[in-house]
Scaffold this active site. Structure first.
Site, PDB file in Angstrom:
ATOM      1  N   SER A 214       0.739  -1.112  -0.054  1.00 56.51           N
ATOM      2  CA  SER A 214      -0.082  -0.025   0.082  1.00 56.51           C
ATOM      3  C   SER A 214       0.833   1.472  -0.042  1.00 56.51           C
ATOM      4  O   SER A 214       0.640   2.217  -0.762  1.00 56.51           O
ATOM      5  CB  SER A 214      -0.825   0.054   1.387  1.00 56.51           C
ATOM      6  OG  SER A 214      -1.526  -1.197   1.290  1.00 56.51           O
TER       7      SER A 214
ATOM      8  N   GLU B 181       9.255  -5.327  -6.825  1.00 57.89           N
ATOM      9  CA  GLU B 181       8.486  -6.232  -5.847  1.00 57.89           C
ATOM     10  C   GLU B 181       8.670  -7.829  -6.392  1.00 57.89           C
ATOM     11  O   GLU B 181       8.816  -8.076  -7.384  1.00 57.89           O
ATOM     12  CB  GLU B 181       6.695  -6.097  -6.136  1.00 57.89           C
ATOM     13  CG  GLU B 181       5.844  -6.863  -5.459  1.00 57.89           C
ATOM     14  CD  GLU B 181       6.146  -7.046  -3.913  1.00 57.89           C
ATOM     15  OE1 GLU B 181       5.880  -5.933  -3.412  1.00 57.89           O
ATOM     16  OE2 GLU B 181       6.369  -8.233  -3.597  1.00 57.89           O
TER      17      GLU B 181
ATOM     18  N   CYS C  77      -1.675  -5.975   2.989  1.00 52.64           N
ATOM     19  CA  CYS C  77      -3.127  -5.672   3.191  1.00 52.64           C
ATOM     20  C   CYS C  77      -4.127  -6.257   2.144  1.00 52.64           C
ATOM     21  O   CYS C  77      -5.088  -7.165   2.472  1.00 52.64           O
ATOM     22  CB  CYS C  77      -3.338  -4.123   3.006  1.00 52.64           C
ATOM     23  SG  CYS C  77      -4.908  -3.694   3.337  1.00 52.64           S
TER      24      CYS C  77
ATOM     25  N   CYS D  60      -5.532  -7.306   5.705  1.00 53.51           N
ATOM     26  CA  CYS D  60      -6.988  -6.606   5.889  1.00 53.51           C
ATOM     27  C   CYS D  60      -7.983  -7.177   4.763  1.00 53.51           C
ATOM     28  O   CYS D  60      -9.185  -7.429   5.121  1.00 53.51           O
ATOM     29  CB  CYS D  60      -6.939  -5.046   5.566  1.00 53.51           C
ATOM     30  SG  CYS D  60      -5.312  -4.296   5.968  1.00 53.51           S
TER      31      CYS D  60
ATOM     32  N   LYS E 291      -8.800 -11.023   5.146  1.00 52.52           N
ATOM     33  CA  LYS E 291      -9.504 -10.986   6.525  1.00 52.52           C
ATOM     34  C   LYS E 291     -10.824 -10.704   6.492  1.00 52.52           C
ATOM     35  O   LYS E 291     -11.602 -11.336   6.919  1.00 52.52           O
ATOM     36  CB  LYS E 291      -8.755 -10.482   7.439  1.00 52.52           C
ATOM     37  CG  LYS E 291      -8.927 -10.129   9.003  1.00 52.52           C
ATOM     38  CD  LYS E 291      -9.759  -9.275   9.394  1.00 52.52           C
ATOM     39  CE  LYS E 291      -9.580  -7.710   8.875  1.00 52.52           C
ATOM     40  NZ  LYS E 291      -8.516  -7.042   9.838  1.00 52.52           N
TER      41      LYS E 291
ATOM     42  N   TYR F 231      -4.435  -7.421  17.967  1.00 51.73           N
ATOM     43  CA  TYR F 231      -5.208  -7.228  16.508  1.00 51.73           C
ATOM     44  C   TYR F 231      -5.544  -8.632  15.828  1.00 51.73           C
ATOM     45  O   TYR F 231      -6.569  -9.069  15.782  1.00 51.73           O
ATOM     46  CB  TYR F 231      -4.745  -6.298  15.494  1.00 51.73           C
ATOM     47  CG  TYR F 231      -4.606  -4.795  15.927  1.00 51.73           C
ATOM     48  CD1 TYR F 231      -6.115  -4.214  15.372  1.00 51.73           C
ATOM     49  CD2 TYR F 231      -3.978  -4.224  16.634  1.00 51.73           C
ATOM     50  CE1 TYR F 231      -5.845  -2.673  15.459  1.00 51.73           C
ATOM     51  CE2 TYR F 231      -4.026  -2.867  16.793  1.00 51.73           C
ATOM     52  CZ  TYR F 231      -4.852  -2.079  16.257  1.00 51.73           C
ATOM     53  OH  TYR F 231      -4.948  -0.740  16.662  1.00 51.73           O
TER      54      TYR F 231
ATOM     55  N   GLU G  34      -9.051 -10.890  15.969  1.00 54.49           N
ATOM     56  CA  GLU G  34      -9.879 -10.838  15.107  1.00 54.49           C
ATOM     57  C   GLU G  34     -10.216 -12.429  14.428  1.00 54.49           C
ATOM     58  O   GLU G  34     -11.199 -12.700  14.030  1.00 54.49           O
ATOM     59  CB  GLU G  34      -9.305  -9.949  13.751  1.00 54.49           C
ATOM     60  CG  GLU G  34      -9.251  -8.383  14.026  1.00 54.49           C
ATOM     61  CD  GLU G  34      -8.834  -7.668  13.140  1.00 54.49           C
ATOM     62  OE1 GLU G  34      -8.837  -6.428  13.177  1.00 54.49           O
ATOM     63  OE2 GLU G  34      -8.129  -8.095  12.160  1.00 54.49           O
TER      64      GLU G  34
ATOM     65  N   ARG H 227      -3.797  -4.982  24.794  1.00 52.13           N
ATOM     66  CA  ARG H 227      -2.795  -4.076  25.501  1.00 52.13           C
ATOM     67  C   ARG H 227      -2.735  -2.697  24.851  1.00 52.13           C
ATOM     68  O   ARG H 227      -2.518  -2.820  23.564  1.00 52.13           O
ATOM     69  CB  ARG H 227      -1.441  -4.784  25.765  1.00 52.13           C
ATOM     70  CG  ARG H 227      -0.548  -3.913  26.521  1.00 52.13           C
ATOM     71  CD  ARG H 227       0.888  -4.403  26.437  1.00 52.13           C
ATOM     72  NE  ARG H 227       1.113  -5.775  26.970  1.00 52.13           N
ATOM     73  CZ  ARG H 227       1.307  -6.366  28.168  1.00 52.13           C
ATOM     74  NH1 ARG H 227       1.724  -5.547  28.863  1.00 52.13           N
ATOM     75  NH2 ARG H 227       1.899  -7.478  28.418  1.00 52.13           N
TER      76      ARG H 227
ATOM     77  N   ASP I 268       4.909  -0.165   7.658  1.00 48.65           N
ATOM     78  CA  ASP I 268       5.224  -0.987   8.662  1.00 48.65           C
ATOM     79  C   ASP I 268       6.788  -1.197   8.715  1.00 48.65           C
ATOM     80  O   ASP I 268       7.318  -1.434  10.144  1.00 48.65           O
ATOM     81  CB  ASP I 268       4.708  -2.394   8.567  1.00 48.65           C
ATOM     82  CG  ASP I 268       3.245  -2.399   8.617  1.00 48.65           C
ATOM     83  OD1 ASP I 268       2.567  -1.153   8.725  1.00 48.65           O
ATOM     84  OD2 ASP I 268       2.562  -3.521   8.538  1.00 48.65           O
TER      85      ASP I 268
ATOM     86  N   HIS J   7     -32.801   8.817  14.153  1.00 47.04           N
ATOM     87  CA  HIS J   7     -33.366   7.718  14.911  1.00 47.04           C
ATOM     88  C   HIS J   7     -34.287   6.757  13.965  1.00 47.04           C
ATOM     89  O   HIS J   7     -34.912   7.192  12.863  1.00 47.04           O
ATOM     90  CB  HIS J   7     -34.348   8.557  15.986  1.00 47.04           C
ATOM     91  CG  HIS J   7     -35.146   7.504  16.771  1.00 47.04           C
ATOM     92  ND1 HIS J   7     -34.708   7.107  17.611  1.00 47.04           N
ATOM     93  CD2 HIS J   7     -36.406   7.078  16.768  1.00 47.04           C
ATOM     94  CE1 HIS J   7     -35.482   6.066  18.380  1.00 47.04           C
ATOM     95  NE2 HIS J   7     -36.594   6.230  17.611  1.00 47.04           N
TER      96      HIS J   7
ATOM     97  N   GLU K 289     -26.840   7.280  17.210  1.00 43.39           N
ATOM     98  CA  GLU K 289     -27.721   8.593  17.712  1.00 43.39           C
ATOM     99  C   GLU K 289     -27.080   8.538  19.172  1.00 43.39           C
ATOM    100  O   GLU K 289     -27.116   9.759  19.813  1.00 43.39           O
ATOM    101  CB  GLU K 289     -29.069   8.462  17.652  1.00 43.39           C
ATOM    102  CG  GLU K 289     -29.744   7.303  18.515  1.00 43.39           C
ATOM    103  CD  GLU K 289     -31.172   7.186  18.235  1.00 43.39           C
ATOM    104  OE1 GLU K 289     -31.941   8.316  18.533  1.00 43.39           O
ATOM    105  OE2 GLU K 289     -31.777   6.356  17.943  1.00 43.39           O
TER     106      GLU K 289
END
Ligand code: NDP
Length: 455
Positions: free
Chosen positions: A16, A36, A44, A49, A52, A178, A182, A205, A302, A434, A439
Site C-alpha cells: 500500500s 516487488e 493488506c 486486511c 481477512k 489485533y 480478529e 494491550r 510497517d 433515529h 444516535e
C-alpha cells in the site's frame, strides 16, 4: 547489467505505502521504478486486511444463521465449505492484484519483478540489473514473529490461515493483539472451537481499559475460551495436531495460530551497504518526513514501525511524494488516526484512552451501554458500549471508543470530528438520527464520572 536511466525514485516494495508513493510521485512527473518480489498489493491486499475482511463476512453470515436470525425466519441445512470460500477468495485477490498492476502501469511507474538490494545510496540491484536513482524509498512492510517460545514456528501465522481449505475443529490462538482476536472471532463464527492464550491479564494491550473489559465479556459470551496470564513453555507436533505446553498444563489442538506480533522486513535489502540506522525492533529509524539516517533514502509503512496501519502507510507515502516532487511540506499526524478492530463485535477507537486523558487533566467520562434493537429482537444478549472522553476545562473531545456492531463505520466519521477538534457541545447541538445506534453519540448528556490521575 547497468541501466543508463537515472530514476528520481526507486521504490522497494509494492504494498500500500510503496504503490501510493510511486503513483503520486509519477503524477508529478517523477521517473519512478518499483521493485516487488511477490504479488503487488502487499500484506493488506494479499494476506491481511482484505482477505481477512472477506473471511469475516463469511463468519458473520454463519453467526447470523446460528443465533442472530430475525424472528420469522427458518433456514435449514446451512453448510460452510472452506474450500469453496478459498476458491472465491483467491479469485477476488487476483482481481485486486490486477487492479494494482493496472494502476501502476497507467501511472507510468516502471515495475521490476525481483528482490531489490541496495548497493549504494544511489543504486539498487534487481535480478542482476543495477538501477541508478536520486532517491530510494523502502516500503517492505513487516512479517510475523515466529520465535516467541520453542516450537512456535510449527504454528500457522495469519498468512497460512488465510489459505486454509478446511476449517479446523480445535484451535489455539497465541497472543491477544489485533490479529489474534480478529481471527479468534472469525474462526469461532465459522464453527471452530477457539481458545485464546495470552500473557497479560486482559486482551488488546494499549486499548482503553473499559473496552478491554467489555471485550472479555463479549468473547466469553460467544463461547471463546480465554486463558490470560499464560506462561508459554513449548509447542510440539502431536499426532495430526499440536500439543501446547504452558505452566498450567498441556492442551491439544488441530490448529494453532501464532499471532505474537510482527517485525519490520529489513533482511536482504543490503542495508549494511549504506550504514543506515535501525531501532530496537529492527525498524528503519525515520524523521517526520520519513527520511532515514541516510539523506536520500526514505522509508514508509510497517518497516518504520510507527503506526502499522494501511491508511497510515499510504498517507506517509503520498506525503513523501508531495514533499519531494511537488514542493510541499507535509507531515503525517499520527495522533488523530482512528482505528477499527474487526472482532465480533468490532471495536472503533480514536484519540486518547481514559487512562491517558486522565493523566493530562480532569476528564469527563460519558458512557452508554445498551442492547441494540436488532440484537434484542433476535434474542441476543450482546451489548453495545460507547465512551466519550472530554477535557473538563476546554470541553474538547479527547477520545471516543466503541465496542459494538458498525463501530468501524462510525469511527471513521468520528475521526473527522476528532481531527477538527470538536467539543462535547458540538455533539450536544446535533439532532439524533433515529432509530440508530449511532444516535447515542449525540444523546449522552450527563457525565458518568470525572477522572484525574495524579501525576
Ligand atoms: P499486536 O502487537 O497487536 O499483538 C501481538 C500480541 O502478541 C500481543 O498480544 C502480545 O502480547 C503478544 N506477544 C508478543 N510477544 C510475545 C511473546 N514473546 N510471548 C507471548 N505473547 C507475545 O500484533 P499483531 O501481530 O496482532 O498485529 C500487528 C500490527 O498489525 C498491529 O500493531 C496493527 O497495527 C496491525 N493490524 C491492524 C489491524 C486493524 O487495524 N484492524 C488488523 C491486524 C493488524 P502483550 O500484549 O502481552 O505484549
Amino acid at each position: 547489467m547497468q541501466s543508463t536511466t537515472m530514476y528520481d525514485m526507486v521504490v522497494i516494495g509494492g504494498g500500500s505505502g510503496g504503490v501510493a508513493s510511486a503513483r503520486r510521485a509519477a503524477s508529478h512527473g517523477a521517473k519512478v521504478a518499483l521493485i516487488e518480489s511477490h504479488q503487488l498489493g502487499g500484506t493488506c491486499v494479499i494476506r491481511g486486511c482484505v482477505p481477512k475482511k472477506l473471511m469475516l463476512y463469511a463468519a458473520q453470515f454463519g453467526q447470523t444463521l446460528s443465533g442472530g436470525m430475525q424472528p420469522g425466519w427458518k433456514v435449514e441445512q446451512a453448510q460452510f465449505s472452506m474450500a469453496d470460500w478459498q476458491t472465491a477468495k483467491t479469485t477476488e485477490i487476483q482481481r485486486l492484484e490486477g487492479i494494482y498492476f493496472n494502476l501502476l502501469k497507467n501511472s507510468g511507474v516502471e515495475l521490476f519483478r525481483g528482490q531489490g538490494t541496495i548497493v549504494s545510496p544511489t543504486q539498487v540491484n534487481v535480478d542482476g540489473q543495477t538501477l541508478n536513482t536520486q532517491r530510494i524509498l523502502i516500503a517492505t512492510g513487516a512479517a510475523p514473529n515466529r520465535k516467541a517460545f520453542p516450537g512456535l514456528d510449527l504454528a500457522a501465522t495469519s498468512n497460512e490461515l488465510l489459505d486454509l481449505t478446511h476449517l479446523p475443529k480445535q484451535v489455539a490462538v497465541i497472543g491477544a493483539g489485533y490479529i489474534a482476536l480478529e481471527f479468534a472471532c472469525i474462526l469461532k463464527g465459522l464453527g471452530s472451537n477457539v481458545k485464546v492464550f495470552y500473557r497479560d491479564a486482559l486482551p488488546l494491550r494499549g486499548f482503553d481499559a473499559s473496552i478491554r473489559h467489555k471485550l472479555v465479556a463479549a468473547l466469553t459470551l460467544q463461547g471463546i475460551e480465554l486463558h490470560p496470564h499464560s506462561k508459554f513453555e513449548s509447542l510440539q507436533q502431536s499426532g495430526d495436531g499440536f500439543a501446547l505446553n504452558t505452566a498450567n498444563g498441556t492442551h491439544q489442538f488441530d490448529f494453532v495460530l501464532n499471532a505474537t506480533g510482527r517485525s519490520p522486513n529489513t533482511q536482504g535489502l543490503g542495508l549494511e551497504n549504506i550504514g543506515i540506522s535501525l531501532g530496537a525492533k529492527g525498524e528503519l529509524v525515520v524523521n517526520e518526513y520519513s527520511q532515514t539516517t541516510v539523506p536520500n533514502v526514505f522509508a514508509v509503512g510497517d518497516v518504520t514501525d510507527r503506526m502499522n496501519l494501511t491508511p497510515v502507510a499510504i498517507a506517509e507515502g503520498r506525503a513523501l511524494a508531495e514533499n519531494e516532487f511537488n514542493g510541499k511540506d507535509l507531515k503525517v499526524n499520527h495522533q488523530s488516526v482512528a482505528t477499527a478492530t474487526f472482532t465480533s463485535p468490532p471495536i472503533g477507537s480514536v484519540g486518547l484512552t481514559e487512562e491517558q486523558a486522565a493523566a493530562r487533566g480532569p476528564t469527563r467520562v460519558y458512557e452508554a451501554e445498551f442492547t441494540p434493537m436488532k440484537t434484542a429482537f433476535s434474542g441476543g444478549k450482546q451489548k453495545t458500549y460507547m465512551k466519550i472522553l472530554v477535557d473538563d476545562a476546554s470541553d474538547r473531545i479527547l477520545g471516543m471508543h466503541m465496542l459494538g456492531e458498525d463501530s468501524p463505520e462510525m469511527i471513521q466519521l468520528l475521526g473527522v470530528l476528532y481531527t477538527m477538534g470538536a467539543k462535547k457541545s458540538d455533539l450536544d447541538k446535533t439532532i439524533a438520527v433515529h432509530p440508530t445506534a449511532a444516535e447515542e453519540w449525540v444523546l449522552m448528556s450527563q457525565p458518568n464520572r470525572t477522572v484525574l490521575n495524579p501525576a
